[in-house]
Design a protein around this motif. Structure first.
Motif, PDB file in Angstrom:
ATOM      1  N   THR A 107       0.881  -0.969  -0.012  1.00 40.75           N
ATOM      2  CA  THR A 107      -0.080  -0.146   0.047  1.00 40.75           C
ATOM      3  C   THR A 107       0.919   1.276  -0.049  1.00 40.75           C
ATOM      4  OG1 THR A 107      -0.027   0.230   2.347  1.00 40.75           O
ATOM      5  CG2 THR A 107      -1.750  -1.098   1.611  1.00 40.75           C
ATOM      6  N   VAL A 108       0.519   2.355  -0.279  1.00 36.00           N
ATOM      7  CA  VAL A 108       1.033   3.510  -0.388  1.00 36.00           C
ATOM      8  C   VAL A 108       1.640   3.819   1.165  1.00 36.00           C
ATOM      9  CG1 VAL A 108       0.961   6.118  -0.745  1.00 36.00           C
ATOM     10  CG2 VAL A 108      -0.100   4.631  -2.260  1.00 36.00           C
ATOM     11  N   TYR A 109       0.876   3.662   2.171  1.00 36.82           N
ATOM     12  CA  TYR A 109       1.064   3.940   3.455  1.00 36.82           C
ATOM     13  C   TYR A 109       2.441   3.091   3.925  1.00 36.82           C
ATOM     14  CZ  TYR A 109       0.953   3.809   8.504  1.00 36.82           C
ATOM     15  OH  TYR A 109       1.596   3.776   9.731  1.00 36.82           O
ATOM     16  N   GLU A 110       2.481   1.821   3.326  1.00 36.02           N
ATOM     17  CA  GLU A 110       3.646   1.029   3.866  1.00 36.02           C
ATOM     18  C   GLU A 110       4.945   1.595   3.045  1.00 36.02           C
ATOM     19  OE1 GLU A 110       1.420  -3.351   4.486  1.00 36.02           O
ATOM     20  OE2 GLU A 110       2.324  -2.893   2.574  1.00 36.02           O
ATOM     21  N   TYR A 111       4.923   1.971   2.165  1.00 36.85           N
ATOM     22  CA  TYR A 111       5.895   2.850   1.385  1.00 36.85           C
ATOM     23  C   TYR A 111       6.516   3.960   2.318  1.00 36.85           C
ATOM     24  CZ  TYR A 111       6.099   0.011  -2.869  1.00 36.85           C
ATOM     25  OH  TYR A 111       6.154  -0.867  -4.109  1.00 36.85           O
ATOM     26  N   ALA A 112       5.425   4.640   2.429  1.00 32.91           N
ATOM     27  CA  ALA A 112       5.587   5.984   3.146  1.00 32.91           C
ATOM     28  C   ALA A 112       6.114   5.651   4.760  1.00 32.91           C
ATOM     29  CB  ALA A 112       4.393   6.694   3.514  1.00 32.91           C
ATOM     30  N   GLU A 113       5.837   4.562   5.303  1.00 31.62           N
ATOM     31  CA  GLU A 113       6.267   4.288   6.560  1.00 31.62           C
ATOM     32  C   GLU A 113       7.417   3.781   6.391  1.00 31.62           C
ATOM     33  OE1 GLU A 113       4.671   4.640   9.373  1.00 31.62           O
ATOM     34  OE2 GLU A 113       5.993   3.352  10.808  1.00 31.62           O
ATOM     35  N   LEU A 114       7.887   3.004   5.626  1.00 31.33           N
ATOM     36  CA  LEU A 114       9.465   2.529   5.476  1.00 31.33           C
ATOM     37  C   LEU A 114      10.362   3.784   5.198  1.00 31.33           C
ATOM     38  CD1 LEU A 114       8.771  -0.536   3.126  1.00 31.33           C
ATOM     39  CD2 LEU A 114      10.434  -0.448   4.931  1.00 31.33           C
ATOM     40  N   ALA A 115       9.925   4.911   4.292  1.00 35.12           N
ATOM     41  CA  ALA A 115      10.650   5.904   4.066  1.00 35.12           C
ATOM     42  C   ALA A 115      11.074   6.802   5.420  1.00 35.12           C
ATOM     43  CB  ALA A 115      10.011   6.822   3.005  1.00 35.12           C
ATOM     44  N   ALA A 116       9.863   6.973   6.248  1.00 31.74           N
ATOM     45  CA  ALA A 116       9.884   7.510   7.582  1.00 31.74           C
ATOM     46  C   ALA A 116      10.771   6.803   8.500  1.00 31.74           C
ATOM     47  CB  ALA A 116       8.566   7.625   7.984  1.00 31.74           C
ATOM     48  N   ARG A 117      10.854   5.364   8.507  1.00 32.30           N
ATOM     49  CA  ARG A 117      11.616   4.660   9.361  1.00 32.30           C
ATOM     50  C   ARG A 117      13.211   4.797   9.016  1.00 32.30           C
ATOM     51  NH1 ARG A 117       9.642  -0.749  11.506  1.00 32.30           N
ATOM     52  NH2 ARG A 117       7.811  -0.397  11.476  1.00 32.30           N
ATOM     53  N   ILE A 118      13.315   4.920   7.392  1.00 40.49           N
ATOM     54  CA  ILE A 118      14.758   4.789   7.044  1.00 40.49           C
ATOM     55  C   ILE A 118      15.328   6.327   7.373  1.00 40.49           C
ATOM     56  CG2 ILE A 118      16.078   4.715   4.947  1.00 40.49           C
ATOM     57  CD1 ILE A 118      14.201   2.517   4.199  1.00 40.49           C
ATOM     58  N   ASP A 119      14.481   7.359   7.120  1.00 44.40           N
ATOM     59  CA  ASP A 119      15.149   8.816   6.934  1.00 44.40           C
ATOM     60  C   ASP A 119      15.906   9.008   8.104  1.00 44.40           C
ATOM     61  OD1 ASP A 119      15.018  11.403   5.712  1.00 44.40           O
ATOM     62  OD2 ASP A 119      14.183  12.005   7.727  1.00 44.40           O
ATOM     63  N   ILE A 154       5.636   7.542  -5.087  1.00 40.73           N
ATOM     64  CA  ILE A 154       7.079   8.137  -5.133  1.00 40.73           C
ATOM     65  C   ILE A 154       6.887   9.374  -4.064  1.00 40.73           C
ATOM     66  CG2 ILE A 154       8.724   9.355  -6.301  1.00 40.73           C
ATOM     67  CD1 ILE A 154       8.922   6.083  -6.255  1.00 40.73           C
ATOM     68  N   LYS A 155       5.692  10.260  -4.619  1.00 40.26           N
ATOM     69  CA  LYS A 155       5.526  11.375  -3.703  1.00 40.26           C
ATOM     70  C   LYS A 155       5.336  10.847  -2.278  1.00 40.26           C
ATOM     71  CE  LYS A 155       3.384  15.576  -3.501  1.00 40.26           C
ATOM     72  NZ  LYS A 155       3.524  15.694  -2.157  1.00 40.26           N
ATOM     73  N   ALA A 156       4.621   9.905  -1.974  1.00 40.21           N
ATOM     74  CA  ALA A 156       4.536   9.815  -0.468  1.00 40.21           C
ATOM     75  C   ALA A 156       5.804   9.321   0.278  1.00 40.21           C
ATOM     76  CB  ALA A 156       3.767   8.424  -0.320  1.00 40.21           C
ATOM     77  N   VAL A 157       6.785   8.749  -0.385  1.00 37.32           N
ATOM     78  CA  VAL A 157       7.931   8.506  -0.091  1.00 37.32           C
ATOM     79  C   VAL A 157       8.837   9.663  -0.081  1.00 37.32           C
ATOM     80  CG1 VAL A 157      10.304   7.435  -0.676  1.00 37.32           C
ATOM     81  CG2 VAL A 157       8.319   6.005  -0.981  1.00 37.32           C
ATOM     82  N   ARG A 158       8.646  10.408  -1.041  1.00 40.91           N
ATOM     83  CA  ARG A 158       9.361  11.889  -1.213  1.00 40.91           C
ATOM     84  C   ARG A 158       9.122  12.753   0.024  1.00 40.91           C
ATOM     85  NH1 ARG A 158      13.669  13.274  -3.305  1.00 40.91           N
ATOM     86  NH2 ARG A 158      13.866  12.889  -1.002  1.00 40.91           N
ATOM     87  N   ASP A 159       8.139  12.684   0.592  1.00 38.22           N
ATOM     88  CA  ASP A 159       7.485  13.432   1.550  1.00 38.22           C
ATOM     89  C   ASP A 159       7.960  13.225   2.781  1.00 38.22           C
ATOM     90  OD1 ASP A 159       5.839  15.092  -0.337  1.00 38.22           O
ATOM     91  OD2 ASP A 159       4.189  14.202   0.283  1.00 38.22           O
ATOM     92  N   MET A 160       8.320  11.984   2.938  1.00 39.28           N
ATOM     93  CA  MET A 160       8.802  11.376   4.184  1.00 39.28           C
ATOM     94  C   MET A 160      10.251  11.398   4.418  1.00 39.28           C
ATOM     95  SD  MET A 160       6.572  10.606   6.089  1.00 39.28           S
ATOM     96  CE  MET A 160       4.759  10.494   5.985  1.00 39.28           C
ATOM     97  N   THR A 161      11.077  11.814   3.438  1.00 41.30           N
ATOM     98  CA  THR A 161      12.701  11.688   3.553  1.00 41.30           C
ATOM     99  C   THR A 161      13.249  12.664   2.751  1.00 41.30           C
ATOM    100  OG1 THR A 161      14.550  10.111   3.185  1.00 41.30           O
ATOM    101  CG2 THR A 161      12.824   9.976   1.632  1.00 41.30           C
ATOM    102  N   LYS A 162      14.264  13.093   3.150  1.00 43.22           N
ATOM    103  CA  LYS A 162      15.188  13.837   2.509  1.00 43.22           C
ATOM    104  C   LYS A 162      16.446  13.347   1.635  1.00 43.22           C
ATOM    105  CE  LYS A 162      14.655  17.983   5.511  1.00 43.22           C
ATOM    106  NZ  LYS A 162      14.215  17.191   6.783  1.00 43.22           N
TER     107      LYS A 162
END
Ligand SMILES: Cc1cc2nc3c(=O)[nH]c(=O)nc-3n(C[C@H](O)[C@H](O)[C@H](O)COP(=O)(O)O)c2cc1C
Length: 306
Positions: A107-119, A154-162
Motif C-alpha cells: 500500500t502507499v502507506y507502507e512505502y511511506a512508513e518505510l521511508a519515514a523509518r529509514i530517513d 513516489i510522492k509519498a516516499v518523497r514527503d517522508m525523507t530528505k
C-alpha cells in the motif's frame, strides 16, 4: 602509461566513486560477497528489497533457468527493515561504499512508513523504491504500471525523507517514458530500470507451471536488448539521472548502457554466474576509457549516434 580516467558519478546527492552498483536481490545484504570481492571498490551496494516486517516469500520452486537467463519468483523474502538496520548495516558501514536500501510495500502507506523509518538512519545513502509490487487496494495491479499510482507512491516516499530517492521502474508497461516522467514529477532524484520482465515456464509432462507462483520475473542476458531500449527512451524523456539494469554481464554490456544514456549501472543475475562480475566490469570500463583516451566517464554517457 595509461592515464586513469575519472569514474566519479553523482546520483542526486550520492557521490559514487564509480558507476558500478549491485542490483537488489542478487547480492544479499552485501557481506555474503565479502570473501569473494573487495566491497569497497563498488560504486554502491543496493541490498535485497526490504519491508516493514520480515517476509518469507513464495513457496518453492522459486527459480527456473531459461535460455540466457532465469525466471524467479522469490516473492521478496527479506529480514525486515529493523533487523537490517540492527544486524546488517553496522558491517556495511565499515566499508567506504554508499549503501542504498531497496524498499517495497503493498500500500502507499507502507512505502511511506518505510521511508519515514529509514530517513533518520545514518549510514543509508539513499532509497531505491521498487514499484513493481502489487497494489492490494487496486486489485493487485502493480504500482509501477500506471503513471498515477507510480506518482502517488513516489510522492509519498518523497514527503517522508530528505534522502535521495531512486524510483525503480517496471518494464511490464506499454510506455515506460510515461512512468518515468510521472516519478520525476513526484520528486524522484533518479530512476533505475529495468526490473524483471514477467514470464512463464511450463513442464510439458505435468502441464503445470515450473514455478509454484505460476509466473516469475525474467532476468539475465535475455533481457538486455529490452532494457537498453528502455534506458535509451527514458534518458531522452527525463532530466534526472538514469541507472541502467538488465543483463549486464561484461564491461561492454555496461558501456552500451552508458552510451544509451545511463550515468550508472547495476549488475544483477551476473553475480550468480560470476561473483567477481562487478569488479571485472569496473576494470573493463576503466581499461576501455583509457584505451580510447576518454578522461571522464561522463564524456561517454548519452553519446549514442543515431
Ligand atoms: C533472484 C532475484 C531477486 C530479486 N529481488 C529484487 C528485489 O528484492 N527488489 C528489486 O527491486 N529487484 C529485485 N530483483 C530484480 C533485479 O534487481 C534486476 O532489476 C533484474 O534482475 C534485472 O537485472 P539483471 O538482468 O542484471 O539480473 C531481483 C532479481 C533476481 C534475479
Amino acid at each position: 602509461m595509461e592515464k586513469q580516467p575519472k569514474l566519479q558519478t553523482d546520483i542526486g546527492t550520492i557521490r559514487l566513486k564509480n558507476p558500478v552498483m549491485t542490483a537488489s536481490g542478487t547480492f544479499g545484504y552485501g557481506r555474503e560477497y565479502s570473501e569473494l570481492i573487495d566491497l569497497s571498490r563498488l560504486g554502491a551496494i543496493i541490498v535485497k528489497g526490504l519491508f516493514l516486517k520480515p517476509a518469507k516469500g513464495n513457496p518453492p520452486p522459486r527459480i527456473v533457468e531459461t535460455p540466457c537467463g532465469m525466471l524467479n519468483a522469490i516473492g521478496l523474502e527479506n529480514i525486515g527493515i529493523q533487523a537490517f538496520v540492527e544486524e546488517k548495516l553496522p558491517y556495511l558501514n565499515t566499508l567506504s561504499t554508499p549503501i542504498i536500501v531497496n524498499i517495497y510495500g503493498h500500500t502507499v502507506y507502507e512505502y511511506a512508513e518505510l521511508a519515514a523509518r529509514i530517513d533518520p538512519v545514518e549510514g543509508i545513502a539513499g532509497i531505491e523504491v521498487n514499484i513493481s509490487c502489487p497494489n492490494i487496494k487496486e486489485g493487485g495491479i502493480a504500482f509501477g504500471v500506471n503513471p498515477r499510482s507510480a506518482h502517488e507512491v513516489i510522492k509519498a516516499v518523497r514527503d517522508m525523507t530528505k534522502k535521495p530517492v531512486i524510483a525503480k521502474l517496471s518494464p511490464n508497461v506499454a510506455d515506460i517514458t510515461e512512468i518515468a516522467k510521472s516519478v520525476e514529477a513526484a520528486g524522484s532524484d533518479a530512476v533505475s530500470l529495468i526490473n524483471t520482465i514477467t514470464g512463464l515456464a511450463i513442464d510439458i509432462e505435468t502441464r503445470r507451471p515450473k514455478l509454484a507462483n505460476i509466473t516469475g520475473g525474467l532476468s539475465g542476458p535475455a533481457i538486455k536488448p529490452v532494457a537498453l531500449r528502455m534506458v535509451w527512451q527514458v534518458a531522452n524523456a527525463v532530466r534526472i539521472p538514469v541507472i541502467g539494469i538488465g543483463g549486464i554481464a561484461s564491461a561492454s554490456d555496461a558501456l552500451e548502457f552508458l552510451i544509451a544514456g545511463a550515468c550508472a549501472i547495476q549488475v544483477g543475475t551476473a553475480n550468480f554466474v560470476n561473483p567477481r562480475a562487478t569488479i571485472e566490469i569496473l576494470e573493463g570500463i576503466e581499461h576501455f576509457l583509457s584505451k580510447k583516451g576518454i578522461e571522464d566517464i561522463r564524456d561517454i554517457v548519452g553519446t549514442l549516434r543515431v
